[in-house]
Write a protein that holds these residues in place. Structure first.
Motif, PDB file in Angstrom:
ATOM      1  N   LEU A  52     -14.199  -6.337  -2.233  1.00 18.24           N
ATOM      2  CA  LEU A  52     -14.822  -6.185  -0.918  1.00 18.24           C
ATOM      3  C   LEU A  52     -15.092  -4.719  -0.577  1.00 18.24           C
ATOM      4  O   LEU A  52     -16.055  -4.414   0.134  1.00 18.24           O
ATOM      5  N   ASN A  53     -14.271  -3.818  -1.065  1.00 17.91           N
ATOM      6  CA  ASN A  53     -14.379  -2.408  -0.680  1.00 17.91           C
ATOM      7  C   ASN A  53     -15.015  -1.519  -1.743  1.00 17.91           C
ATOM      8  O   ASN A  53     -15.038  -0.299  -1.580  1.00 17.91           O
ATOM      9  N   ILE A  54     -15.524  -2.119  -2.819  1.00 21.36           N
ATOM     10  CA  ILE A  54     -16.119  -1.307  -3.874  1.00 21.36           C
ATOM     11  C   ILE A  54     -17.391  -0.624  -3.369  1.00 21.36           C
ATOM     12  O   ILE A  54     -18.171  -1.200  -2.614  1.00 21.36           O
ATOM     13  N   LYS A  55     -17.605   0.610  -3.789  1.00 16.54           N
ATOM     14  CA  LYS A  55     -18.778   1.375  -3.380  1.00 16.54           C
ATOM     15  C   LYS A  55     -19.886   1.187  -4.403  1.00 16.54           C
ATOM     16  O   LYS A  55     -19.728   1.508  -5.577  1.00 16.54           O
ATOM     17  N   GLU A  56     -21.012   0.684  -3.907  1.00 15.30           N
ATOM     18  CA  GLU A  56     -22.118   0.358  -4.802  1.00 15.30           C
ATOM     19  C   GLU A  56     -22.683   1.598  -5.491  1.00 15.30           C
ATOM     20  O   GLU A  56     -23.036   1.557  -6.675  1.00 15.30           O
ATOM     21  N   GLU A  57     -22.758   2.713  -4.760  1.00  9.30           N
ATOM     22  CA  GLU A  57     -23.320   3.927  -5.361  1.00  9.30           C
ATOM     23  C   GLU A  57     -22.420   4.454  -6.498  1.00  9.30           C
ATOM     24  O   GLU A  57     -22.909   4.974  -7.508  1.00  9.30           O
ATOM     25  N   THR A  58     -21.110   4.299  -6.336  1.00 10.68           N
ATOM     26  CA  THR A  58     -20.192   4.724  -7.406  1.00 10.68           C
ATOM     27  C   THR A  58     -20.367   3.860  -8.639  1.00 10.68           C
ATOM     28  O   THR A  58     -20.383   4.354  -9.773  1.00 10.68           O
ATOM     29  N   LEU A  59     -20.529   2.557  -8.435  1.00 12.95           N
ATOM     30  CA  LEU A  59     -20.721   1.636  -9.549  1.00 12.95           C
ATOM     31  C   LEU A  59     -22.021   1.939 -10.289  1.00 12.95           C
ATOM     32  O   LEU A  59     -22.056   1.956 -11.524  1.00 12.95           O
ATOM     33  N   LYS A  60     -23.097   2.211  -9.543  1.00  8.65           N
ATOM     34  CA  LYS A  60     -24.378   2.537 -10.172  1.00  8.65           C
ATOM     35  C   LYS A  60     -24.286   3.842 -10.954  1.00  8.65           C
ATOM     36  O   LYS A  60     -24.858   3.976 -12.041  1.00  8.65           O
ATOM     37  N   ASP A  61     -23.568   4.811 -10.402  1.00 13.03           N
ATOM     38  CA  ASP A  61     -23.410   6.094 -11.084  1.00 13.03           C
ATOM     39  C   ASP A  61     -22.660   5.920 -12.416  1.00 13.03           C
ATOM     40  O   ASP A  61     -23.049   6.505 -13.440  1.00 13.03           O
ATOM     41  N   LEU A  62     -21.615   5.103 -12.401  1.00  9.69           N
ATOM     42  CA  LEU A  62     -20.880   4.846 -13.633  1.00  9.69           C
ATOM     43  C   LEU A  62     -21.745   4.139 -14.671  1.00  9.69           C
ATOM     44  O   LEU A  62     -21.705   4.449 -15.874  1.00  9.69           O
ATOM     45  N   ILE A  63     -22.542   3.181 -14.213  1.00 10.85           N
ATOM     46  CA  ILE A  63     -23.421   2.438 -15.122  1.00 10.85           C
ATOM     47  C   ILE A  63     -24.437   3.373 -15.769  1.00 10.85           C
ATOM     48  O   ILE A  63     -24.681   3.315 -16.986  1.00 10.85           O
ATOM     49  N   ARG A 105     -24.232   6.623 -16.193  1.00 13.69           N
ATOM     50  CA  ARG A 105     -23.571   7.574 -17.103  1.00 13.69           C
ATOM     51  C   ARG A 105     -23.160   6.906 -18.416  1.00 13.69           C
ATOM     52  O   ARG A 105     -23.284   7.483 -19.496  1.00 13.69           O
ATOM     53  N   MET A 106     -22.676   5.671 -18.334  1.00 16.22           N
ATOM     54  CA  MET A 106     -22.307   4.955 -19.553  1.00 16.22           C
ATOM     55  C   MET A 106     -23.533   4.592 -20.378  1.00 16.22           C
ATOM     56  O   MET A 106     -23.495   4.626 -21.623  1.00 16.22           O
ATOM     57  N   SER A 107     -24.635   4.241 -19.696  1.00 14.18           N
ATOM     58  CA  SER A 107     -25.864   3.878 -20.411  1.00 14.18           C
ATOM     59  C   SER A 107     -26.427   5.052 -21.189  1.00 14.18           C
ATOM     60  O   SER A 107     -27.059   4.874 -22.241  1.00 14.18           O
ATOM     61  N   SER A 108     -26.204   6.250 -20.700  1.00 14.90           N
ATOM     62  CA  SER A 108     -26.706   7.452 -21.376  1.00 14.90           C
ATOM     63  C   SER A 108     -25.806   7.880 -22.539  1.00 14.90           C
ATOM     64  O   SER A 108     -26.098   8.869 -23.220  1.00 14.90           O
ATOM     65  N   GLY A 109     -24.708   7.166 -22.762  1.00 12.65           N
ATOM     66  CA  GLY A 109     -23.812   7.472 -23.872  1.00 12.65           C
ATOM     67  C   GLY A 109     -22.673   8.405 -23.521  1.00 12.65           C
ATOM     68  O   GLY A 109     -21.918   8.835 -24.393  1.00 12.65           O
ATOM     69  N   GLU A 110     -22.516   8.708 -22.249  1.00 12.62           N
ATOM     70  CA  GLU A 110     -21.452   9.632 -21.834  1.00 12.62           C
ATOM     71  C   GLU A 110     -20.103   8.930 -21.824  1.00 12.62           C
ATOM     72  O   GLU A 110     -20.000   7.746 -21.466  1.00 12.62           O
TER      73      GLU A 110
END
Length: 201
Positions: free
Chosen positions: A47-58, A60-65
């Motif tokens: 319920l409290n997850i931040k959508e912008e943080t999740l998108k940022d992680l996605i 960064r991971m997609s770029s191979g970081e």
């Protein structure tokens, strides 16, 4: 193996069955996780997850970081992934189930050492009389020479027969050549360990 093999020869049946099995296991795993004492913490994180943080992680991971959780928001995102792994680990064919199998293999290597033999087995079902008998609808086994097209048609129309034949041949290899579950030692000497993954009921 039965005379009536309509389900085995139905092209859509294996896909539909496997899909229903995945849905069932996902639902059951979700119920089991919900009954545990960490249900309140999981629901609160969702319920409290931040959508912008999740998108940022996605991104960064997609770029191979290589991403390591630093902030509290990022740690909550990683905890959610860990929570979902408890469910996906029970689902056949999921990424998490494959990850668990890799962990089992690495644990086996750590306990027993690196493998001494790498053996690749590929039983040829289209040429083996047992596989052709499994795929056919005849109750009695009568050896006969079939044309290549007939053998190919039998095997391609019954994937269940191919799977049963592969399981049969691998089980014989493990028992008689490796000596697992047999009264005699295998042809490669005493087997310290082996790894194989069968679908568990």
């Amino acid at each position: 193996m039965y005379y009536d093999k309509r389900f085995q020869t139905d092209l859509q049946f294996p896909f539909v069955t496997f899909s229903h099995l995945q849905v069932k296991l996902s639902t059951t795993g979700g119920f089991l996780l919900a009954k545990r004492n960490q249900f309140d913490g999981i629901s609160e994180r969702l319920l409290n997850i931040k959508e912008e943080t999740l998108k940022d992680l996605i991104n960064r991971m997609s770029s191979g970081e290589y991403v390591k959780a630093v902030t509290d928001a990022e740690k909550d995102c990683f905890k959610i992934i860990h929570d979902l792994d408890h469910i996906n680990g029970r689902v056949y064919g999921s990424t998490t189930s494959k990850k668990y199998m890799r962990n089992e293999i690495w644990s086996l290597v750590a306990a027993r050492g690196a493998p001494s033999w790498y053996i690749t087995i590929s039983p040829t079902d289209i040429k083996h009389p047992i596989a052709l008998y499994y795929a056919d609808t005849k109750e009695k086994f009568i050896p006969e020479v079939k044309e290549y097209a007939d053998k190919f048609r039998l095997i391609s129309h019954n994937p269940v027969a191919s799977a049963r034949f592969f399981h049969f041949m691998i089980s014989l290899f493990i028992k008689h050549l490796l000596g697992i579950g047999s009264y005699q030692t295998g042809i490669y000497g005493p087997t310290a360990a082996y790894y194989v993954s069968f679908v568990r009921n």
